[in-house]
Design a protein around this motif. Structure first.
Motif, PDB file in Angstrom:
ATOM      1  N   ILE A  17       0.526  -1.414  -0.198  1.00  0.00           N
ATOM      2  CA  ILE A  17      -0.045  -0.083   0.225  1.00  0.00           C
ATOM      3  C   ILE A  17       0.844   1.616  -0.310  1.00  0.00           C
ATOM      4  O   ILE A  17       0.374   2.511  -1.133  1.00  0.00           O
ATOM      5  CB  ILE A  17      -1.021  -0.726   1.016  1.00  0.00           C
ATOM      6  N   ASP A  18       1.904   0.993   0.615  1.00  0.00           N
ATOM      7  CA  ASP A  18       2.809   2.763   0.509  1.00  0.00           C
ATOM      8  C   ASP A  18       3.497   2.485  -0.104  1.00  0.00           C
ATOM      9  O   ASP A  18       3.712   4.266  -0.742  1.00  0.00           O
ATOM     10  CB  ASP A  18       3.877   2.370   1.892  1.00  0.00           C
ATOM     11  N   THR A  19       4.338   1.494  -1.175  1.00  0.00           N
ATOM     12  CA  THR A  19       4.482   1.984  -2.634  1.00  0.00           C
ATOM     13  C   THR A  19       3.510   2.280  -3.742  1.00  0.00           C
ATOM     14  O   THR A  19       3.902   3.079  -4.511  1.00  0.00           O
ATOM     15  CB  THR A  19       5.399   0.469  -2.730  1.00  0.00           C
ATOM     16  N   VAL A  20       2.366   1.451  -3.482  1.00  0.00           N
ATOM     17  CA  VAL A  20       1.420   2.044  -4.232  1.00  0.00           C
ATOM     18  C   VAL A  20       1.195   3.413  -3.842  1.00  0.00           C
ATOM     19  O   VAL A  20       1.237   4.533  -5.275  1.00  0.00           O
ATOM     20  CB  VAL A  20       0.003   1.064  -4.627  1.00  0.00           C
ATOM     21  N   LYS A  21       1.090   4.122  -3.057  1.00  0.00           N
ATOM     22  CA  LYS A  21       0.881   5.326  -2.551  1.00  0.00           C
ATOM     23  C   LYS A  21       2.279   6.549  -3.240  1.00  0.00           C
ATOM     24  O   LYS A  21       1.914   7.656  -3.923  1.00  0.00           O
ATOM     25  CB  LYS A  21       0.973   5.638  -1.349  1.00  0.00           C
ATOM     26  N   ALA A  22       2.549   5.342  -2.826  1.00  0.00           N
ATOM     27  CA  ALA A  22       4.599   6.959  -2.856  1.00  0.00           C
ATOM     28  C   ALA A  22       4.559   7.244  -4.253  1.00  0.00           C
ATOM     29  O   ALA A  22       4.870   7.977  -5.395  1.00  0.00           O
ATOM     30  CB  ALA A  22       5.400   6.433  -2.291  1.00  0.00           C
ATOM     31  N   GLY A  24       2.111   5.515  -7.504  1.00  0.00           N
ATOM     32  CA  GLY A  24       1.111   5.936  -8.404  1.00  0.00           C
ATOM     33  C   GLY A  24       1.069   3.977  -9.891  1.00  0.00           C
ATOM     34  O   GLY A  24       0.471   4.274 -10.219  1.00  0.00           O
ATOM     35  N   ARG A  41      -3.603   3.087  -6.500  1.00  0.00           N
ATOM     36  CA  ARG A  41      -3.476   4.882  -5.839  1.00  0.00           C
ATOM     37  C   ARG A  41      -4.875   5.432  -5.968  1.00  0.00           C
ATOM     38  O   ARG A  41      -5.812   5.053  -6.937  1.00  0.00           O
ATOM     39  CB  ARG A  41      -3.102   5.261  -5.826  1.00  0.00           C
ATOM     40  N   PRO A  43      -6.599   8.725  -6.485  1.00  0.00           N
ATOM     41  CA  PRO A  43      -5.802  10.751  -6.203  1.00  0.00           C
ATOM     42  C   PRO A  43      -7.441  11.167  -4.959  1.00  0.00           C
ATOM     43  O   PRO A  43      -6.733  12.372  -4.186  1.00  0.00           O
ATOM     44  CB  PRO A  43      -6.258  10.836  -7.266  1.00  0.00           C
TER      45      PRO A  43
END
Length: 67
Positions: A17-22, A24, A41, A43
């Motif tokens: 989740i953190d990787t996808v958020k960072a 995209g 992500r 937006p």
């Protein structure tokens, strides 16, 4: 797009989740290297619209209407 196993996803969900958020970049989760679901992500999310409409708006499916 990277596909990871369900076992790996269970172990590293927070990191995914953190990787996808960072970044995209979406990550697919599946079995036997076949994607079944995707983590993407979000937006912006409008609670007045349906989930399908929100997802379509995020994908750019309605961008042609802006002209």
């Amino acid at each position: 797009m990277k596909t990871i196993s369900t076992t790996d996803a269970r172990k590293r969900l927070s990191t995914i989740i953190d990787t996808v958020k960072a970044t995209g970049c979406p990550v697919a989760i599946g079995r036997r290297n076949k994607p079944e679901v995707m983590v993407v992500r979000v937006p912006s999310y409008n609670p007045e619209l349906s989930d399908v409409t929100n997802f379509a708006a995020m994908s750019g499916a309605f961008d042609f209407l802006a002209d």
